[in-house]
Scaffold this motif. Sequence first.
Motif, PDB file in Angstrom:
ATOM      1  N   UNK A  21       4.331  -5.894 -16.520  1.00 54.29           N
ATOM      2  CA  UNK A  21       4.277  -4.625 -17.258  1.00 54.29           C
ATOM      3  C   UNK A  21       5.630  -3.967 -17.016  1.00 54.29           C
ATOM      4  N   UNK A  22       6.239  -3.434 -18.083  1.00 53.52           N
ATOM      5  CA  UNK A  22       7.596  -2.910 -17.896  1.00 53.52           C
ATOM      6  C   UNK A  22       7.636  -1.486 -17.370  1.00 53.52           C
ATOM      7  N   UNK A  23       6.608  -0.705 -17.692  1.00 53.02           N
ATOM      8  CA  UNK A  23       6.679   0.712 -17.307  1.00 53.02           C
ATOM      9  C   UNK A  23       5.282   1.266 -17.061  1.00 53.02           C
ATOM     10  N   UNK A  24       5.111   1.961 -15.943  1.00 49.44           N
ATOM     11  CA  UNK A  24       3.821   2.591 -15.628  1.00 49.44           C
ATOM     12  C   UNK A  24       4.096   4.028 -15.189  1.00 49.44           C
ATOM     13  N   UNK A  25       3.548   4.982 -15.916  1.00 43.18           N
ATOM     14  CA  UNK A  25       3.734   6.385 -15.553  1.00 43.18           C
ATOM     15  C   UNK A  25       2.392   7.085 -15.484  1.00 43.18           C
ATOM     16  N   UNK A  26       2.094   7.681 -14.333  1.00 43.32           N
ATOM     17  CA  UNK A  26       0.908   8.524 -14.200  1.00 43.32           C
ATOM     18  C   UNK A  26       1.393   9.866 -13.683  1.00 43.32           C
ATOM     19  N   UNK A  75       3.684  -1.105 -21.583  1.00 43.02           N
ATOM     20  CA  UNK A  75       3.846   0.185 -20.898  1.00 43.02           C
ATOM     21  C   UNK A  75       2.519   0.921 -20.877  1.00 43.02           C
ATOM     22  N   UNK A  76       2.325   1.704 -19.820  1.00 47.01           N
ATOM     23  CA  UNK A  76       1.124   2.537 -19.680  1.00 47.01           C
ATOM     24  C   UNK A  76       1.593   3.967 -19.421  1.00 47.01           C
ATOM     25  N   UNK A  77       1.257   4.874 -20.316  1.00 50.77           N
ATOM     26  CA  UNK A  77       1.558   6.285 -20.097  1.00 50.77           C
ATOM     27  C   UNK A  77       0.243   7.014 -19.857  1.00 50.77           C
ATOM     28  N   UNK A  78       0.079   7.556 -18.680  1.00 51.11           N
ATOM     29  CA  UNK A  78      -1.147   8.276 -18.337  1.00 51.11           C
ATOM     30  C   UNK A  78      -0.766   9.702 -17.956  1.00 51.11           C
ATOM     31  N   UNK A  79      -0.927  10.594 -18.913  1.00 43.36           N
ATOM     32  CA  UNK A  79      -0.541  11.996 -18.730  1.00 43.36           C
ATOM     33  C   UNK A  79      -1.749  12.746 -18.166  1.00 43.36           C
ATOM     34  N   UNK A  80      -1.630  13.206 -16.925  1.00 46.91           N
ATOM     35  CA  UNK A  80      -2.799  13.828 -16.278  1.00 46.91           C
ATOM     36  C   UNK A  80      -3.210  15.141 -16.960  1.00 46.91           C
ATOM     37  N   UNK A  81      -2.287  15.773 -17.674  1.00 44.69           N
ATOM     38  CA  UNK A  81      -2.669  16.976 -18.446  1.00 44.69           C
ATOM     39  C   UNK A  81      -3.699  16.622 -19.518  1.00 44.69           C
ATOM     40  N   UNK A  82      -3.570  15.420 -20.069  1.00 46.01           N
ATOM     41  CA  UNK A  82      -4.525  14.957 -21.087  1.00 46.01           C
ATOM     42  C   UNK A  82      -5.789  14.422 -20.413  1.00 46.01           C
ATOM     43  N   UNK A  83      -5.600  13.619 -19.373  1.00 45.88           N
ATOM     44  CA  UNK A  83      -6.734  12.947 -18.721  1.00 45.88           C
ATOM     45  C   UNK A  83      -7.735  13.934 -18.124  1.00 45.88           C
ATOM     46  N   UNK A  84      -7.249  15.033 -17.605  1.00 43.41           N
ATOM     47  CA  UNK A  84      -8.173  15.969 -16.938  1.00 43.41           C
ATOM     48  C   UNK A  84      -9.087  16.674 -17.941  1.00 43.41           C
ATOM     49  N   UNK A  85      -8.758  16.596 -19.213  1.00 39.99           N
ATOM     50  CA  UNK A  85      -9.603  17.203 -20.243  1.00 39.99           C
ATOM     51  C   UNK A  85     -10.640  16.221 -20.799  1.00 39.99           C
ATOM     52  N   UNK A  86     -10.666  15.008 -20.297  1.00 40.91           N
ATOM     53  CA  UNK A  86     -11.604  13.997 -20.817  1.00 40.91           C
ATOM     54  C   UNK A  86     -13.040  14.447 -20.556  1.00 40.91           C
ATOM     55  N   UNK A  87     -13.996  13.987 -21.387  1.00 46.05           N
ATOM     56  CA  UNK A  87     -15.396  14.359 -21.149  1.00 46.05           C
ATOM     57  C   UNK A  87     -15.839  13.952 -19.736  1.00 46.05           C
ATOM     58  N   UNK A 105       0.821  -1.219   0.000  1.00 48.34           N
ATOM     59  CA  UNK A 105       0.000   0.000   0.000  1.00 48.34           C
ATOM     60  C   UNK A 105       0.856   1.269   0.000  1.00 48.34           C
ATOM     61  N   UNK A 106       2.096   1.152   0.461  1.00 50.06           N
ATOM     62  CA  UNK A 106       2.946   2.341   0.512  1.00 50.06           C
ATOM     63  C   UNK A 106       3.781   2.491  -0.767  1.00 50.06           C
ATOM     64  N   UNK A 107       3.663   1.521  -1.678  1.00 50.51           N
ATOM     65  CA  UNK A 107       4.532   1.517  -2.860  1.00 50.51           C
ATOM     66  C   UNK A 107       3.990   2.443  -3.952  1.00 50.51           C
ATOM     67  N   UNK A 108       4.844   3.292  -4.534  1.00 50.24           N
ATOM     68  CA  UNK A 108       4.370   4.110  -5.666  1.00 50.24           C
ATOM     69  C   UNK A 108       3.965   3.198  -6.830  1.00 50.24           C
ATOM     70  N   UNK A 109       2.958   3.641  -7.576  1.00 53.33           N
ATOM     71  CA  UNK A 109       2.435   2.813  -8.663  1.00 53.33           C
ATOM     72  C   UNK A 109       3.535   2.402  -9.649  1.00 53.33           C
ATOM     73  N   UNK A 110       4.443   3.321  -9.941  1.00 46.03           N
ATOM     74  CA  UNK A 110       5.502   3.025 -10.932  1.00 46.03           C
ATOM     75  C   UNK A 110       6.315   1.802 -10.528  1.00 46.03           C
TER      76      UNK A 110
END
Length: 393
Positions: free
Chosen positions: A29-34, A171-183, A5-10
Motif C-alpha cells: 500500500x503506498x499511503x495510509x493516513x488516519x 491508498x487509504x485516507x481515513x479522516x477522523x472528522x468524518x469517521x466520528x460522525x458514522x452511525x 508495535x512502536x511504528x506509526x501506522x503511516x
Amino acid sequence: MKNLTAMPLADFAGLSYPCQCGRTHTVSIQKILVENGCLAQLPQTVQELGGGPAYLLADPNTYAAAAEKAGALLTAAGIPFHGQLYRTQAPLVPNEHTLGEALANLEPSDKLIIAVGSGTLNDTARFLSSRTGIPYMVVCTAPSMDGYASTVCPLILDGQKITKPGVYPQAILADTDILKEAPMPMLTAGFGDIIGKYTALADWRLSQILNGEYYCEACAQLMAHAVEKCAQNAPGLKARDPQAIQYVTEALILSGIAMGMVGNSRPASGAEHHFSHYWEVDALRWGQPHPLHGNSVGVGAVLSASLYQLAQSRLPQGFPLPDKGHILRCLTAAGSPTGPQELGIRQALFYESILHAMEIRDRFTILRFLDREGLLGGCAAELAPRFYPAGKE
Ligand SMILES: [Zn+2]
Ligand SMILES: [Zn+2]
C-alpha cells in the motif's frame, strides 16, 4: 530491526520487513493516513497515484458524509472525475447488481477508482480494481470493519456469501472528522471486530502449539498491542471521542495489514468469525436482515472465550486464556452488543452454531479442539441456556 508495535501506522505503507519468523513481510500500500482533516489530501494523493480521470463510487450516505466534498476537492484541483452514485436507500450489498453497475459505468479512460465508503463500496472497488487492473484507493467513511487494507472481496453471489481474491488499495485516507460522525452501530461494529482479535489470536497460538502451524510472534504482538489501545479507550467510543475512533480505525487497518503480512487471516479471524459467518449465512438463507459483521464478531468472541474457559483443563499447561470478563467489559463500555439475543439470534441457531460453525472452513480453532476432545456437544448444551437466561427465543 524495527519494532513493529512502536511504528506509526503511516510507516507501514511500502514496508518490507525481514522478520524473526523467517519470512519477509511486505505491505504493498503506498499511503495510509488516519487523522483529522486528511480528506483535504485527496487531490495530492490522486496525483501521487498517477492522476485522473478518477472514478468515484458512493451511495447516498457516503455521498453526504464525504463524497460530495471529495468531488469538490478534485474539481478545485482540476482533476477530472466522474461517479457511480448508488441510488438505493437500503443498505448496499456487494452482489451482482452492485458489481454490474460499477462495471457498466467505468470509462475506458479511467485511471483510478476511488471508493468513498466502508465495507460494500470498498469491496466493490477492490473487485473492480483487481479484475480491470486499474488501481484503487479508499476514502473511509466508517470504522466499521477490518477490510480496508484487506486483499479479499467478500461478495454475495446468487444469495451466497463467497470470498473472491482482490488487491490492496493503493491508498487509504481515513479522516477522523468524518469517521466520528458514522452511525453508532457502525462504530460499535468496528470495535467488536477488533475485540474479536483476542480469541482469534488465541486460536492461532493454540494451533501453533498443538499442530505446529506457522505463527509469527511479531505480527501477533502487533495486533495484540493495537487491540489493547482500543480496549483501554472503549468508553470513548460511545462519546465519539476522536482519539478512541482513531485507535479503532488504526487497529482495523492494521488488522488487514497483518493478514497481508502473514499471508492468511490468522491474526484477525478465528472461531468468533466462524460464528458470525454462520449466523449471517443463516439470515441470508431466510432473506432476513443480519447484524453488522463486527457486532456479531464481538458476541462471537464472548462465546469463544466461554468455550476456552470450559476447555481449560484440557488445554496445554499455562496456555493464556482469552479473558472473557475483560472482553465483556470492553464491549459493554463501548456500547457494543454482548449477547446473541441483542443480535436477534434464536437459541436454536445459537446452539447449532456451536456444533457446526467449525465446518465453515478448514481452520483449527477452539471449536475443533473441543470436537477432537469429544467435548463440543456438552459445551453447546451447557452454554446455550446460559446465553439465554430468560429462556426466550
Ligand atoms: Zn513474522
Ligand atoms: Zn472481521
